[in-house]
Write a protein that holds these residues in place. Sequence first.
Motif, PDB file in Angstrom:
ATOM      1  N   ALA A  39       0.831  -1.208   0.000  1.00 25.92           N
ATOM      2  CA  ALA A  39       0.000   0.000   0.000  1.00 25.92           C
ATOM      3  C   ALA A  39       0.864   1.257   0.000  1.00 25.92           C
ATOM      4  CB  ALA A  39      -0.940  -0.005   1.209  1.00 25.92           C
ATOM      5  N   CYS A  40       1.882   1.272   0.818  1.00 29.84           N
ATOM      6  CA  CYS A  40       2.763   2.445   0.870  1.00 29.84           C
ATOM      7  C   CYS A  40       3.548   2.611  -0.431  1.00 29.84           C
ATOM      8  CB  CYS A  40       3.707   2.344   2.073  1.00 29.84           C
ATOM      9  SG  CYS A  40       2.856   2.559   3.648  1.00 29.84           S
ATOM     10  N   THR A  41       3.981   1.502  -1.004  1.00 30.66           N
ATOM     11  CA  THR A  41       4.684   1.568  -2.287  1.00 30.66           C
ATOM     12  C   THR A  41       3.750   2.116  -3.362  1.00 30.66           C
ATOM     13  OG1 THR A  41       6.065  -0.310  -1.653  1.00 30.66           O
ATOM     14  CG2 THR A  41       5.958   0.217  -3.995  1.00 30.66           C
ATOM     15  N   TRP A  42       2.509   1.660  -3.356  1.00 31.70           N
ATOM     16  CA  TRP A  42       1.524   2.144  -4.318  1.00 31.70           C
ATOM     17  C   TRP A  42       1.303   3.653  -4.153  1.00 31.70           C
ATOM     18  CZ3 TRP A  42      -3.644   3.842  -3.422  1.00 31.70           C
ATOM     19  CH2 TRP A  42      -4.375   4.056  -4.597  1.00 31.70           C
ATOM     20  N   ILE A  43       1.226   4.135  -2.927  1.00 28.15           N
ATOM     21  CA  ILE A  43       1.059   5.569  -2.675  1.00 28.15           C
ATOM     22  C   ILE A  43       2.249   6.343  -3.237  1.00 28.15           C
ATOM     23  CG2 ILE A  43       1.006   7.325  -0.847  1.00 28.15           C
ATOM     24  CD1 ILE A  43      -0.681   5.304   0.793  1.00 28.15           C
ATOM     25  N   PHE A  60       4.224   5.433  -5.717  1.00 31.81           N
ATOM     26  CA  PHE A  60       4.171   5.397  -7.175  1.00 31.81           C
ATOM     27  C   PHE A  60       3.094   6.332  -7.721  1.00 31.81           C
ATOM     28  CE2 PHE A  60       7.091   1.976  -6.898  1.00 31.81           C
ATOM     29  CZ  PHE A  60       7.644   1.810  -8.151  1.00 31.81           C
ATOM     30  N   GLU A  61       1.971   6.450  -7.019  1.00 38.20           N
ATOM     31  CA  GLU A  61       0.911   7.384  -7.440  1.00 38.20           C
ATOM     32  C   GLU A  61       1.393   8.830  -7.354  1.00 38.20           C
ATOM     33  OE1 GLU A  61      -2.258   7.187  -8.794  1.00 38.20           O
ATOM     34  OE2 GLU A  61      -1.584   5.139  -9.176  1.00 38.20           O
ATOM     35  N   ALA A  62       2.102   9.146  -6.279  1.00 37.82           N
ATOM     36  CA  ALA A  62       2.643  10.506  -6.134  1.00 37.82           C
ATOM     37  C   ALA A  62       3.652  10.795  -7.245  1.00 37.82           C
ATOM     38  CB  ALA A  62       3.284  10.679  -4.755  1.00 37.82           C
ATOM     39  N   ALA A  63       4.475   9.811  -7.576  1.00 39.32           N
ATOM     40  CA  ALA A  63       5.455   9.974  -8.652  1.00 39.32           C
ATOM     41  C   ALA A  63       4.752  10.106 -10.004  1.00 39.32           C
ATOM     42  CB  ALA A  63       6.415   8.785  -8.671  1.00 39.32           C
ATOM     43  N   LYS A  64       3.655   9.396 -10.189  1.00 42.34           N
ATOM     44  CA  LYS A  64       2.906   9.485 -11.444  1.00 42.34           C
ATOM     45  C   LYS A  64       2.311  10.880 -11.617  1.00 42.34           C
ATOM     46  CE  LYS A  64      -0.948   7.347 -13.938  1.00 42.34           C
ATOM     47  NZ  LYS A  64      -1.481   8.595 -14.396  1.00 42.34           N
ATOM     48  N   ARG A  65       1.760  11.434 -10.552  1.00 44.40           N
ATOM     49  CA  ARG A  65       1.224  12.796 -10.628  1.00 44.40           C
ATOM     50  C   ARG A  65       2.328  13.782 -10.988  1.00 44.40           C
ATOM     51  NH1 ARG A  65      -3.732  14.309  -9.071  1.00 44.40           N
ATOM     52  NH2 ARG A  65      -3.055  16.368  -8.394  1.00 44.40           N
ATOM     53  N   MET A  66       3.505  13.544 -10.442  1.00 44.98           N
ATOM     54  CA  MET A  66       4.621  14.433 -10.734  1.00 44.98           C
ATOM     55  C   MET A  66       5.067  14.303 -12.192  1.00 44.98           C
ATOM     56  SD  MET A  66       8.017  15.063  -8.531  1.00 44.98           S
ATOM     57  CE  MET A  66       7.049  15.934  -7.336  1.00 44.98           C
ATOM     58  N   SER A  67       5.019  13.105 -12.746  1.00 41.12           N
ATOM     59  CA  SER A  67       5.419  12.933 -14.145  1.00 41.12           C
ATOM     60  C   SER A  67       4.305  13.346 -15.108  1.00 41.12           C
ATOM     61  CB  SER A  67       5.845  11.488 -14.403  1.00 41.12           C
ATOM     62  OG  SER A  67       4.750  10.623 -14.333  1.00 41.12           O
ATOM     63  N   TYR A  98      12.605  14.667  -7.991  1.00 37.42           N
ATOM     64  CA  TYR A  98      11.840  14.019  -6.930  1.00 37.42           C
ATOM     65  C   TYR A  98      11.108  12.733  -7.309  1.00 37.42           C
ATOM     66  CZ  TYR A  98      12.505  18.504  -4.600  1.00 37.42           C
ATOM     67  OH  TYR A  98      13.047  19.614  -4.041  1.00 37.42           O
ATOM     68  N   GLU A  99      10.980  12.425  -8.581  1.00 40.95           N
ATOM     69  CA  GLU A  99      10.168  11.270  -8.968  1.00 40.95           C
ATOM     70  C   GLU A  99      10.705   9.963  -8.392  1.00 40.95           C
ATOM     71  OE1 GLU A  99       8.044   9.461 -12.932  1.00 40.95           O
ATOM     72  OE2 GLU A  99       9.939  10.537 -13.172  1.00 40.95           O
ATOM     73  N   LYS A 100      11.977   9.711  -8.579  1.00 42.27           N
ATOM     74  CA  LYS A 100      12.579   8.468  -8.071  1.00 42.27           C
ATOM     75  C   LYS A 100      12.530   8.434  -6.539  1.00 42.27           C
ATOM     76  CE  LYS A 100      16.126   6.608 -10.265  1.00 42.27           C
ATOM     77  NZ  LYS A 100      17.505   6.387 -10.738  1.00 42.27           N
ATOM     78  N   MET A 101      12.726   9.609  -5.936  1.00 38.35           N
ATOM     79  CA  MET A 101      12.702   9.685  -4.480  1.00 38.35           C
ATOM     80  C   MET A 101      11.319   9.315  -3.934  1.00 38.35           C
ATOM     81  SD  MET A 101      13.163  12.931  -1.953  1.00 38.35           S
ATOM     82  CE  MET A 101      11.575  13.550  -2.434  1.00 38.35           C
ATOM     83  N   LEU A 102      10.250   9.772  -4.579  1.00 40.76           N
ATOM     84  CA  LEU A 102       8.902   9.465  -4.112  1.00 40.76           C
ATOM     85  C   LEU A 102       8.612   7.971  -4.179  1.00 40.76           C
ATOM     86  CD1 LEU A 102       6.839  12.410  -5.591  1.00 40.76           C
ATOM     87  CD2 LEU A 102       7.228  11.924  -3.187  1.00 40.76           C
ATOM     88  N   LYS A 103       9.079   7.334  -5.231  1.00 41.97           N
ATOM     89  CA  LYS A 103       8.888   5.893  -5.347  1.00 41.97           C
ATOM     90  C   LYS A 103       9.611   5.161  -4.221  1.00 41.97           C
ATOM     91  CE  LYS A 103       8.304   5.846 -10.353  1.00 41.97           C
ATOM     92  NZ  LYS A 103       8.900   5.468 -11.641  1.00 41.97           N
ATOM     93  N   SER A 104      10.848   5.550  -3.989  1.00 40.72           N
ATOM     94  CA  SER A 104      11.632   4.914  -2.931  1.00 40.72           C
ATOM     95  C   SER A 104      11.050   5.222  -1.562  1.00 40.72           C
ATOM     96  CB  SER A 104      13.082   5.399  -2.976  1.00 40.72           C
ATOM     97  OG  SER A 104      13.662   5.086  -4.208  1.00 40.72           O
ATOM     98  N   LEU A 105      10.615   6.439  -1.378  1.00 44.01           N
ATOM     99  CA  LEU A 105      10.054   6.859  -0.094  1.00 44.01           C
ATOM    100  C   LEU A 105       8.793   6.073   0.245  1.00 44.01           C
ATOM    101  CD1 LEU A 105      10.808   8.895   2.069  1.00 44.01           C
ATOM    102  CD2 LEU A 105       9.281  10.522   0.966  1.00 44.01           C
ATOM    103  N   GLY A 106       7.981   5.780  -0.758  1.00 45.65           N
ATOM    104  CA  GLY A 106       6.788   4.973  -0.518  1.00 45.65           C
ATOM    105  C   GLY A 106       7.145   3.601   0.013  1.00 45.65           C
ATOM    106  N   GLY A 126       8.899   3.949   3.458  1.00 45.55           N
ATOM    107  CA  GLY A 126       7.934   4.330   4.490  1.00 45.55           C
ATOM    108  C   GLY A 126       7.120   3.127   4.935  1.00 45.55           C
ATOM    109  N   GLY A 127       6.710   2.312   3.980  1.00 45.41           N
ATOM    110  CA  GLY A 127       5.986   1.086   4.320  1.00 45.41           C
ATOM    111  C   GLY A 127       6.841   0.143   5.134  1.00 45.41           C
ATOM    112  N   LEU A 128       8.097   0.025   4.756  1.00 46.69           N
ATOM    113  CA  LEU A 128       9.023  -0.825   5.499  1.00 46.69           C
ATOM    114  C   LEU A 128       9.197  -0.321   6.928  1.00 46.69           C
ATOM    115  CD1 LEU A 128      10.658  -3.342   4.848  1.00 46.69           C
ATOM    116  CD2 LEU A 128      12.564  -1.871   4.225  1.00 46.69           C
TER     117      LEU A 128
END
Length: 170
Positions: free
Chosen positions: A12-16, A18-25, A150-158, A161-163
């Motif tokens: 779920a956190c990873t999906w969040i 990736f969604e944030a990164a998608k909005r940014m792209s 920030y795109e790659k960072m948001l993906k990693s952060l998701g 963060g879940g971890l």
Amino acid sequence: MKWLGAILVILACTWIGFEAAKRMSDRPKQLRQLKVGIQALEAEMLYGLTPLAEASIHLSKQLAYPINHLFEHFAHKLESKGESAHIAWEQSLEEVWQSTSLLKGEREVLSQFGQTLGQQDRDQQQKQIKLTMVHLDREEAEAKENQLRYEKMLKSLGFLGGLLIVILML
């Protein structure tokens, strides 16, 4: 059962992320589409002498979602409700805004563009469109820079963060 919950939290956190990164792209793409739409609107209005509603319908068929919906709603409001161009543009922005990835700065630029839409002579309208394009160019450059940064960072952060949540829960 704990492991299943942990996996679900991480997913779920990873999906969040990736969604944030998608909005940014999506933001630079939508800004490009918006610029193309405004340039085409300029060509139809100033050179083709096409009425605003008809030009907007043509644009809605050429552009991709969600920018096409902006022009579609705008044309519908001009035709059916007989609204002024400014009010129809503002209402269209309001209805479509949530489905876009655009930010407050772009909203302000588009609102200013809508205030002068159809209310000035050809030369003044063309100057306003050029000013709008300059602002949108600046916003697009900023969006591209933020995407790269920030795109790659948001993906990693998701994922991370879940971890972290899973580690804290265990």
